[in-house]
Design a protein around this motif. Structure first.
Motif, short mmCIF file in Angstrom:
data_model
loop_
_atom_site.label_atom_id
_atom_site.label_comp_id
_atom_site.label_asym_id
_atom_site.label_seq_id
_atom_site.Cartn_x
_atom_site.Cartn_y
_atom_site.Cartn_z
N ARG A 116 -6.35 0.32 -6.65
CA ARG A 116 -7.35 0.97 -5.79
C ARG A 116 -8.48 -0.02 -5.50
O ARG A 116 -8.94 -0.16 -4.38
N GLU A 117 -8.90 -0.69 -6.57
CA GLU A 117 -9.99 -1.67 -6.45
C GLU A 117 -9.58 -2.80 -5.49
O GLU A 117 -10.38 -3.27 -4.68
N LEU A 118 -8.33 -3.19 -5.62
CA LEU A 118 -7.82 -4.29 -4.78
C LEU A 118 -7.93 -3.91 -3.29
O LEU A 118 -8.47 -4.68 -2.48
N LEU A 119 -7.46 -2.72 -2.95
CA LEU A 119 -7.49 -2.31 -1.54
C LEU A 119 -8.92 -2.09 -1.07
O LEU A 119 -9.27 -2.42 0.07
N THR A 120 -9.74 -1.52 -1.94
CA THR A 120 -11.13 -1.28 -1.57
C THR A 120 -11.85 -2.58 -1.29
O THR A 120 -12.57 -2.72 -0.30
N LYS A 129 -8.38 -12.67 0.33
CA LYS A 129 -7.30 -12.47 -0.65
C LYS A 129 -7.56 -13.24 -1.94
O LYS A 129 -7.42 -12.69 -3.04
N GLU A 130 -7.94 -14.52 -1.81
CA GLU A 130 -8.15 -15.35 -3.00
C GLU A 130 -9.25 -14.77 -3.89
O GLU A 130 -9.12 -14.73 -5.11
N ALA A 131 -10.33 -14.34 -3.25
CA ALA A 131 -11.46 -13.79 -4.02
C ALA A 131 -11.03 -12.51 -4.74
O ALA A 131 -11.39 -12.31 -5.92
N VAL A 132 -10.26 -11.67 -4.07
CA VAL A 132 -9.83 -10.42 -4.70
C VAL A 132 -8.91 -10.72 -5.88
O VAL A 132 -9.07 -10.16 -6.98
N ALA A 135 -10.96 -12.09 -8.79
CA ALA A 135 -11.82 -11.08 -9.43
C ALA A 135 -11.01 -10.10 -10.28
O ALA A 135 -11.47 -9.66 -11.33
N LEU A 136 -9.80 -9.79 -9.84
CA LEU A 136 -9.02 -8.78 -10.55
C LEU A 136 -7.96 -9.39 -11.47
O LEU A 136 -7.22 -8.66 -12.13
N GLY A 137 -7.87 -10.71 -11.45
CA GLY A 137 -6.90 -11.37 -12.32
C GLY A 137 -5.46 -11.08 -11.94
O GLY A 137 -4.61 -10.89 -12.83
N VAL A 138 -5.18 -10.99 -10.65
CA VAL A 138 -3.79 -10.78 -10.22
C VAL A 138 -3.36 -11.97 -9.37
O VAL A 138 -4.19 -12.69 -8.82
N ASP A 139 -2.04 -12.17 -9.26
CA ASP A 139 -1.58 -13.28 -8.42
C ASP A 139 -1.30 -12.78 -7.00
O ASP A 139 -1.32 -11.58 -6.74
N SER A 140 -1.02 -13.73 -6.13
CA SER A 140 -0.88 -13.35 -4.72
C SER A 140 0.40 -12.54 -4.49
O SER A 140 0.46 -11.75 -3.54
N VAL A 141 1.38 -12.70 -5.37
CA VAL A 141 2.61 -11.89 -5.22
C VAL A 141 2.28 -10.41 -5.45
O VAL A 141 2.71 -9.54 -4.69
#
Lengths: 171, 224
Positions: A116-120, A129-132, A135-141
């Motif tokens: 939810r945070e990612l989409l928001t 994309k890179e900043a998100v 911040a959330l510790g996820v990869d681009s995949v």
């Protein structure tokens, strides 16, 4: 040609002009110019037809802007927004309220608060994309997967709303 | 520009953000002009983006609201949910038993039907709202879309085409699926042409002030 390229041209022109009525007029003029040209001479590279149509459409738009600048008219932005909602796309009958509701449903269905945070962050705060991802510790995949699924689900919800808007009464 | 490249390099999102280079923009526009599926994908993405912004704007005033009171926290808890579900199941079972027991006594009495009818407002497309005349004891619930803007209350007037009002309801608020429900007794909908006038009002407006929002035609045909 009109059937195949009409919807895309209308979208392109609406995006540039922000005026649904003007976009419709310009699309019509684009096809008129193109058909006259094709009747008069053979297009040397038929595979460039799309590029040719785009070029004609944008030139007509630029010419229109010059004309508007000379007349110094101002657009009624509210009316434009309303009109833009009403014509041209595959989800024509889906109202803004229905879109908002569909986004609410989509957010409610997401499996984790992180998604939810990612989409928001991406859609509301316009973070890239890179900043998100950082911040959330996820990869681009993972990012792409969440976005892809969100769009798929949102499309389903739009189609449902579209169908509901088209219900025809039978006594 | 092929689909894979578009997906891998987030072209759709960057196009909507206006951050593509001129060359990329040209290539992408030429791609979606010739590809209806890609165009649809683009429109979905644009609607999604707009929907998020709209939702955010709509929720903005609520963010300053005070924190939820304690009992609301309890009501929202899983424990309360389970207990409420059990009560609902028990109520369902008992009412079913009562219904089965009373079925015999219902056999001789008149049965009331209710029809729920969503109305469609389509500009320039004739009148898509045509229904058969209901029986005198039958209720008809007309569902009306309040439209884009949201108002605190709505006023709905059902009138015959000659102007005679059949029903007027004030203070309506959207219920099911955000639609306005208008219950009409069967004997009020005799065959003929009608119009449903919808108007919206705000709390801070004078009681008599409303803004007309739509007029939806409705045709009631004689029953076959």
């Amino acid at each position: 040609m009109v059937r195949r390229y009409g919807p895309g041209l209308l979208y392109l022109l609406k995006r540039r002009t922000r005026d649904a009525e003007l976009a419709l007029d310009l699309r019509q003029d684009t096809f008129r110019v193109a058909i006259e040209k094709l009747r008069g001479s053979v297009l040397e590279e038929p595979e460039r037809l799309v590029a040719y149509l785009r070029g004609v459409a944008l030139n007509l738009w630029i010419a229109q802007r010059r004309k508007d600048t000379r007349r110094a008219t101002t657009a009624d932005s509210d009316a434009v927004e309303l009109a833009a909602d009403e014509r041209g796309g595959p989800f024509d009958n889906v109202s803004r309220e229905q879109v908002r509701r569909a986004v609410g449903v989509l957010l409610g269905e997401l499996p984790t608060p992180r998604d939810r945070e990612l989409l928001t962050r991406f859609y509301i705060h316009d973070e890239d994309k890179e900043a998100v991802c950082a911040a959330l510790g996820v990869d681009s995949v993972h990012f792409n997967r969440v976005l892809f699924r969100a769009k798929q689900r949102f499309r389903e919800l739009l189609l449902q709303a579209e169908r509901r808007s088209r219900i025809r009464l039978v006594g | 520009m092929d689909r894979q490249h578009i997906r891998d390099t987030d072209v759709i999102e960057r196009y909507l953000q206006g951050t593509l280079s001129a060359a990329e923009e040209q290539a992408f526009e030429e791609a979606y002009l010739a590809d209806p599926q890609l165009l649809e994908e683009l429109e979905v993405a644009e609607r999604l983006r707009a929907g998020f912004k709209d939702l955010d704007a709509a929720e903005a005033p609520g963010r300053a609201a005070p924190p939820r009171v304690r009992w609301l926290g309890f009501v929202a808890s899983a424990r309360y949910g389970v207990a409420a579900s059990l009560v609902a199941v028990a109520a369902l079972v008992s009412t079913t038993v009562l219904y089965v027991q009373d079925r015999g006594s219902l056999a001789g009495s008149a049965v009331t039907h209710t029809r729920v009818l969503p109305l469609v407002s389509v500009r320039g497309a004739g009148n898509p709202n045509e229904i058969a005349s209901p029986a005198p004891g039958e209720w008809t619930v007309l569902l009306l879309d309040p439209g884009f803007d949201s108002f605190d209350t709505y006023q709905v007037v059902l009138a015959r085409r000659d102007g005679a009002e059949v029903l007027r309801l004030d203070g309506l608020t959207p219920t099911y699926e955000g639609l306005l429900a208008l219950s009409v007794p069967g004997d009020a909908l005799v065959p003929g042409d009608y119009e449903i006038r919808l108007a919206g009002g705000r709390r801070d407006w004078p009681a008599t002030q409303v803004l007309e929002l739509s007029r939806t035609p409705l045709t009631v045909a004689a029953r076959p």
